[in-house]
Design an enzyme around this catalytic site. Structure first.
Site, PDB file in Angstrom:
ATOM      1  N   TYR A  79      -9.516  -9.506 -24.714  1.00 38.85           N
ATOM      2  CA  TYR A  79      -8.935  -9.789 -23.397  1.00 38.85           C
ATOM      3  C   TYR A  79     -10.040 -10.300 -22.449  1.00 38.85           C
ATOM      4  O   TYR A  79     -10.192  -9.826 -21.327  1.00 38.85           O
ATOM      5  CB  TYR A  79      -8.290  -8.544 -22.776  1.00 38.85           C
ATOM      6  N   GLU A 129      -9.071 -14.380 -26.074  1.00 39.46           N
ATOM      7  CA  GLU A 129      -8.093 -14.335 -24.981  1.00 39.46           C
ATOM      8  C   GLU A 129      -6.914 -15.211 -25.373  1.00 39.46           C
ATOM      9  O   GLU A 129      -7.080 -16.295 -25.943  1.00 39.46           O
ATOM     10  CB  GLU A 129      -8.748 -14.847 -23.695  1.00 39.46           C
ATOM     11  N   ASP A 146     -10.434  -4.863 -22.117  1.00 45.90           N
ATOM     12  CA  ASP A 146      -9.989  -4.792 -20.717  1.00 45.90           C
ATOM     13  C   ASP A 146      -8.558  -5.325 -20.670  1.00 45.90           C
ATOM     14  O   ASP A 146      -8.313  -6.437 -20.201  1.00 45.90           O
ATOM     15  CB  ASP A 146     -10.921  -5.602 -19.825  1.00 45.90           C
ATOM     16  N   CYS A 162      -2.780  -8.778   6.765  1.00 42.70           N
ATOM     17  CA  CYS A 162      -2.769  -7.631   5.859  1.00 42.70           C
ATOM     18  C   CYS A 162      -4.164  -7.027   5.858  1.00 42.70           C
ATOM     19  O   CYS A 162      -5.140  -7.732   5.560  1.00 42.70           O
ATOM     20  CB  CYS A 162      -2.372  -8.075   4.456  1.00 42.70           C
ATOM     21  N   CYS A 214       0.863  -1.196   0.000  1.00 43.15           N
ATOM     22  CA  CYS A 214       0.000   0.000   0.000  1.00 43.15           C
ATOM     23  C   CYS A 214       0.894   1.238   0.000  1.00 43.15           C
ATOM     24  O   CYS A 214       1.961   1.236   0.594  1.00 43.15           O
ATOM     25  CB  CYS A 214      -0.882   0.038   1.252  1.00 43.15           C
ATOM     26  N   CYS A 247      -6.795  -0.512 -16.237  1.00 39.66           N
ATOM     27  CA  CYS A 247      -6.189  -0.493 -14.901  1.00 39.66           C
ATOM     28  C   CYS A 247      -4.971   0.424 -14.857  1.00 39.66           C
ATOM     29  O   CYS A 247      -4.234   0.447 -13.879  1.00 39.66           O
ATOM     30  CB  CYS A 247      -5.807  -1.904 -14.456  1.00 39.66           C
TER      31      CYS A 247
END
Length: 459
Positions: A319, A340, A388, A166, A88, A415
């Site tokens: 994808y 894919e 994606d 975590c 993080c 992303c």
């Protein structure tokens, strides 16, 4: 000969500065005579004392010594190893500020890279409870100073920070990892040594189905033989009652890639099961599956809204992975084609379609940029294309294939805002697509990563 201009700061110099911004990886940005200094753990609006640790020609790095004036958005990180672990980056930033920061990231790259400063970027969709959301843990194992450790890598290093729990992991993952860690120590299974390429256990990987509660445990080793295999299976089953699958993966390569090509089911099922938007999915050890269940449903609802399906459309999902978004699209489209490159993912996708009795889909193994022109030659004319891609974005050949097919709409799930902006630039300039709107979704709270859905319309 002109002398090279020296930076206005020197290594080991201490300064008092005001933080003006955050970088894409969460470091504070201060300016000294226009010279940028990057200061990890500092937040915008703060007055801080820093020590310069590196002074390059155009920018430098500094260590935070003391906060003189604290940001109102600063919070105390709940994780005891936050300052060392690289998992993080922004636990010290309040949730509302994290969402604003991620919206700004997207706006900035669209202006800088795509040259589109006026694209509407919506307020980031956040989580009500932004903790314990990760349904998959990939934990490297090592020996450090003679001690068996398992945790995540320290910031900008391959030194493992040992951990017990975590706060962004599902508790079931934490528990399973700790059980395997204890058993590995108990049975003397040697941890992998990255430098010497020796030892046995490389990674502990766990997955949990959010809806079903099912757990998969994957042991990744350098060697083909897993020592004390029978005892490990017995004890994992005893101490992780939710486990339905125990898997062994072999990776003998000198690589940072987690999985090798050879995978065996040691006990139980080949998959764990989960549900998204009412559709059931089988997830195998190496399949890609979004790690945040709640936010994935929000992300997919947004993608479906941007696709504007009425039941008459032909859709291509590039994808497509194991068919998670493909099958959601198929519920609202006439027919969906998924492509894919990973064969195992397509096997899972076909199984998932059959399991959910969804017949208006076709799945193909291959590179989308090669398969899509072949589909076009067969007479397939998509009304909508959904992509994606991984962090590196779309292959340019795929972008050109989309431009050639001229769908009415492109829904781009990303992303990585930087590669999204790069690809939008090409689709706009060469394909004639207008970016109607971009919606950031906070799939990874406490980290700097942000997911986006962009809607592009052919002009």
């Amino acid at each position: 000969m002109m002398k090279k201009a020296k930076p206005p700061v020197q290594k080991n110099e201490t300064l008092t500065v005001t933080i003006e911004d955050l970088t894409h990886d969460g470091a504070g940005v201060a300016k000294v005579d226009g010279y940028a200094l990057f200061v990890p753990n500092a937040l915008p609006g703060e007055s801080v004392d820093i020590k310069v640790v590196k002074a390059n020609k155009g920018y430098g790095f500094a260590r935070l010594l003391e906060i003189n004036v604290e940001s109102s958005a600063r919070v105390k990180p709940p994780c005891p190893i936050f300052d060392r672990c690289g998992g993080c980056q922004i636990q010290h930033l309040a949730q509302h500020a994290q969402r604003s920061y991620k919206q700004k990231q997207v706006k900035d790259v669209l202006a800088r890279i795509a040259n589109q400063p006026d694209v509407p970027v919506e307020t980031t969709i956040g989580m009500d409870e932004p903790w314990n959301y990760r349904n998959k843990a990939q934990v490297p194992v090592a020996s450090q100073h003679g001690k068996f450790v398992a945790g995540f890598y320290a910031k900008r290093s391959h030194t493992i920070v040992d951990m017990d729990t975590c706060p962004i992991q599902e508790e079931a993952n934490d528990h399973a990892v700790q059980v395997v860690k204890r058993l590995a120590k108990q049975y003397g299974i040697t941890p992998y040594n990255e430098d010497k390429h020796s030892g046995c256990l490389r990674h502990i990987v766990t997955r949990v189905g959010k809806v079903t509660g099912q757990v998969m445990v994957v042991l990744v080793t350098k060697d083909k033989k897993l020592p004390h295999q029978a005892a490990l299976i017995r004890e994992i089953r005893e101490h992780v009652p939710e486990v339905v699958s125990i898997v062994h993966n072999m990776n003998a390569a000198r690589t940072n890639v987690i999985f090798g090509e050879e995978t065996h089911i040691l006990w139980g099922e080949s998959h764990v099961y989960d549900e998204l938007l009412g559709i059931r999915f089988a997830i195998s050890a190496r399949s890609f599956y979004q790690v945040n269940h709640a936010q994935t449903e929000r992300l997919y609802r947004q993608a479906l809204a941007y696709a504007e399906l009425t039941g008459t459309e032909t859709v291509i999902d590039a994808y497509c992975g194991i068919g998670t978004l493909t099958l959601c699209l198929a519920k609202q489209a006439k027919h969906v084609y998924g492509v894919e490159i990973v064969p195992e993912a397509i096997t899972d996708a076909k199984y998932n379609a059959k399991m959910n009795h969804i017949e208006n889909v076709d799945f193909v193994v291959g590179e989308a940029e090669k398969v899509m022109p072949w589909w076009y030659a067969q007479g397939i004319r998509p009304d909508v294309i959904v992509v994606d891609p991984p962090r590196k974005g779309c292959d340019e050949a795929l972008l050109q294939a989309m431009v050639a097919m001229k769908p009415k709409r492109i829904v781009y799930v990303s992303c990585n805002p930087g590669t999204l902006a790069r690809d939008i630039k090409l689709l706009s300039e060469e394909g004639g697509y207008k970016v109607d709107v971009v919606q950031p979704v906070d799939m990874f709270p406490q980290t700097t990563h942000v997911e986006c859905v962009a809607k592009l319309t052919l002009m």
